[in-house]
Design an enzyme around this catalytic site. Sequence first.
Site, PDB file in Angstrom:
ATOM      1  N   GLU A  97     -23.444  -7.663   8.724  1.00 42.39           N
ATOM      2  CA  GLU A  97     -23.983  -7.838   7.382  1.00 42.39           C
ATOM      3  C   GLU A  97     -25.412  -8.362   7.452  1.00 42.39           C
ATOM      4  OE1 GLU A  97     -21.150 -10.350   5.303  1.00 42.39           O
ATOM      5  OE2 GLU A  97     -19.500  -9.452   6.421  1.00 42.39           O
ATOM      6  N   GLU A 138     -22.808 -10.719  -3.976  1.00 42.12           N
ATOM      7  CA  GLU A 138     -21.609 -11.560  -3.922  1.00 42.12           C
ATOM      8  C   GLU A 138     -22.000 -12.978  -4.328  1.00 42.12           C
ATOM      9  OE1 GLU A 138     -19.467 -11.527  -0.190  1.00 42.12           O
ATOM     10  OE2 GLU A 138     -18.713 -13.558  -0.466  1.00 42.12           O
TER      11      GLU A 138
END
Length: 412
Positions: free
Chosen positions: A216, A327
Amino acid sequence: MAAARGGLARLLAAAAVCVLWAAAAEARSPAARVHRHLKRLNKPAVKSIESPDWDIIDCVHISHQPAFDHPLLKNHTLQLRPAFHPEGLYDDTKSSLASGEAGEKPMLQLWHQNGRCQEGTVPIRRTKKDDLLRASSMRRYGRKQHTTPNPLSVDLSMLNEGGHQHAIAYVEGEKYYGARATINVWEPKIQQPNEFSLSQLWILGGSFGADLNSIEAGWQVSPDLYGDNNTRLFTYWTSDAYQATGCYNILCSGFIQINSEIAMGASIFPISNLAGSQYDISILIWKDPKEGNWWMQFGKEYVLGYWPSFLFSYLADSASMIEWGGEVVNSEPNGAHTSTQMGSGRFPEEGFGKASYFKNIQVVDSTNQLKAPKGVGTFTEQSNCYDVQDGNNGDWGTYFYYGGPGKNSNCP
Ligand SMILES: *[C@@H]1O[C@H](CO)[C@@H](O)[C@H](O)[C@H]1NC(C)=O
Ligand SMILES: *[C@@H]1O[C@H](CO)[C@@H](O)[C@H](O)[C@H]1NC(C)=O
């Protein structure tokens, strides 16, 4: 005499035990543990640069970086450049001309205002005592709770108990060998220090079970991790669904950095303004088909480094899903919502200059070429809190707007 000597010997032995015991107690004390932990994380620097945001950036010799503490990297031969690049091989002469000509380099990270690291070193954000003391557990420092949105199976129980919320675009169903995106950069407001807001891409392998593999990268605001509200470049990886492996940036060994310009975890500068100047960062992650390593590039010319293939199980072969988006952590219990913002804190409908975007999202396909993703899906747990809207046009390729304010009249 013999008895007296024996007594002295016993006395000396007792004294030695006392000293040893005191030393052992000292070694076990919290202060000593912090000291040892810092010594392990922070390698000796060739030069240190103080950033305007109080970060210290250590320029560490490339072969002394923390990655080489990894037992499996003891005999590793450092790769100084990728053997393969999906946009054609990285050209040293071109990039040095591009950045050297005017004698000026683009400002990308705040610490650049006060200096640069020389070739042969890598810039590493120094971990300070306060960073460790803020962490709920030193052992878990840099390994904070982190999730991957699972658009294939929504776990609604998470929402009722307070949890992570996402607004993403994704593709699945093929073998992927990388992904890229240009990500609009903002500084979302965080309600509680133990919450965070991030915008990133996920390269995923395996199922959403205990052995999920993930690489990520993107930007994040995380007061707990960094001690401020600045927007920072970050990476994260795990090979077991965030259980025993993986952490942010280079806080546990795994990612090998080769670039001397960009520091993981350092503040990005400048940041977009509402209805004003817009700034974005480009991130490309791809798998080198020859060596198997996963490489990361920041912007047009900064090849930052790589994750060796052996860190992973599924990703040692290929990725099975790619996700892009935002997120946040919602720490409010009982179905209530935090006012922590995602993206710019505005909903997608507000469009350019107000809502945050990802543009030119692409995947590296099985022929190792960058392609527009096919069959893009979108996913959000609660669109009244954070939403996502995708689209397609000439310059922006496949894009989406995403984000939101969290708590509002439709998201109590
Ligand atoms: C590194 O090399 C040494 C000597 O060749 C060898 O004994 C050791 O097992 C190797 N370690 C790893 C992790 O490959
Ligand atoms: C971060 O932002 C919050 C509110 O959004 C504020 O209360 C806090 O003081 C800020 N922290 C720092 C270190 O600036």
